[in-house]
Design a protein around this motif. Structure first.
Motif, mmCIF file in Angstrom:
data_model
loop_
_atom_site.group_PDB
_atom_site.id
_atom_site.type_symbol
_atom_site.label_atom_id
_atom_site.label_comp_id
_atom_site.label_asym_id
_atom_site.label_seq_id
_atom_site.Cartn_x
_atom_site.Cartn_y
_atom_site.Cartn_z
ATOM 1 N N GLU A 283 1.007 9.634 -5.408
ATOM 2 C CA GLU A 283 1.168 10.971 -5.095
ATOM 3 C C GLU A 283 2.401 11.602 -6.144
ATOM 4 O OE1 GLU A 283 -0.326 12.953 -3.165
ATOM 5 O OE2 GLU A 283 -1.609 11.313 -2.773
ATOM 6 N N ARG B 226 0.982 -1.174 -0.050
ATOM 7 C CA ARG B 226 -0.115 0.106 0.038
ATOM 8 C C ARG B 226 0.870 1.214 -0.030
ATOM 9 N NH1 ARG B 226 -5.081 1.478 1.256
ATOM 10 N NH2 ARG B 226 -5.332 3.556 0.722
ATOM 11 N N GLU B 227 2.016 1.246 0.761
ATOM 12 C CA GLU B 227 2.809 2.193 0.716
ATOM 13 C C GLU B 227 3.440 2.709 -0.365
ATOM 14 O OE1 GLU B 227 5.745 1.402 3.947
ATOM 15 O OE2 GLU B 227 4.507 2.011 5.589
ATOM 16 N N ASP C 21 0.640 4.311 -2.803
ATOM 17 C CA ASP C 21 0.347 5.546 -2.316
ATOM 18 C C ASP C 21 1.472 6.572 -2.840
ATOM 19 O OD1 ASP C 21 -1.829 4.870 -1.223
ATOM 20 O OD2 ASP C 21 -1.147 4.795 1.144
#
Length: 225
Positions: free
Chosen positions: A28, A20-21, A24
């Motif tokens: 971004e 998930r990191e 993400d």
């Protein structure tokens, strides 16, 4: 005054914390690049090779490239009119299918197209690739260019399917051997044989079909119309 599209929250697919990191961060970075650069290009990679892709990045050090994770890239751009990060970006997001990537740059289409048209590199084909030509190894003592194939390679070539024999320490073929014909889907064994005999049947290159600029998605071919 129209509502800002940038404040919308978009949910990514559920995954483990580390995954998930990564998603993400990619999400971004793509949105930051959409704000920073004037142009966004969707490009397709044919016969992807990391070595050649590194050369492309080195030639465009002031630009950014993203490859892989098409769904996350599309989510970052916005897949619907309601979710799109900027006006009409969802049209560009719809092009993110297959072996494609995003290029963020301030360079105009003609410069990008010219570079991509000239950036072509030959390499060895891999299993699953389509043979671009017929390759026949002639009968007699096996040669790799001007070099004699060493006797200790004979068992390996035979294991790959070549009807080789050892005659007085020389690797021999009794008859011409067709490795592949044009249009064949190469097996891993065929790909290894082609590599052994230095036949480059794969070509790395990039193509660009669409780009985004000033709120519009443009088809590159339409520029010539």
């Amino acid at each position: 005054m129209p509502k800002s599209k940038r404040a919308k929250i978009v949910n990514l697919t559920k995954t483990d914390k580390k995954g998930r990191e990564v998603k993400d961060k990619l999400f971004e970075e793509i949105r930051e690049c959409a704000d920073k650069y004037a142009y966004i290009y969707v490009f397709e990679v044919l016969n992807m090779r990391n070595t050649f892709m590194k050369e492309v990045r080195a030639d465009w050090t002031t630009s950014r490239f993203f490859l892989g994770r098409n769904k996350v890239m599309a989510k970052a751009l916005g897949t619907t009119e309601e979710e799109e990060y900027k006006n009409n970006l969802h049209y560009l997001a719809s092009k993110l299918t297959g072996n494609v990537g995003l290029m963020f740059t301030d360079s105009a289409p003609e410069e990008v197209r010219k570079y991509f048209a000239n950036k072509k590199e030959l390499d060895f084909a891999r299993g699953g690739a389509i043979a671009t030509q017929e390759v026949v190894i002639p009968a007699g003592q096996l040669m790799r260019g001007d070099t004699i194939v060493p006797h200790n390679m004979e068992p390996q070539l035979r294991k790959l399917g070549m009807p080789t024999t050892l005659v007085n320490g020389a690797v021999m073929l009794k008859n011409d051997y067709t490795v592949c014909k044009e249009g064949d889907t190469l097996t891993p064994e065929q790909a290894h044989i082609l590599k052994h005999f230095d036949h480059h049947l794969a070509e790395f290159h990039l193509t660009v079909a669409h780009y985004y600029h000033d709120g519009k998605v443009v088809e590159m071919d339409a520029m010539d119309a």
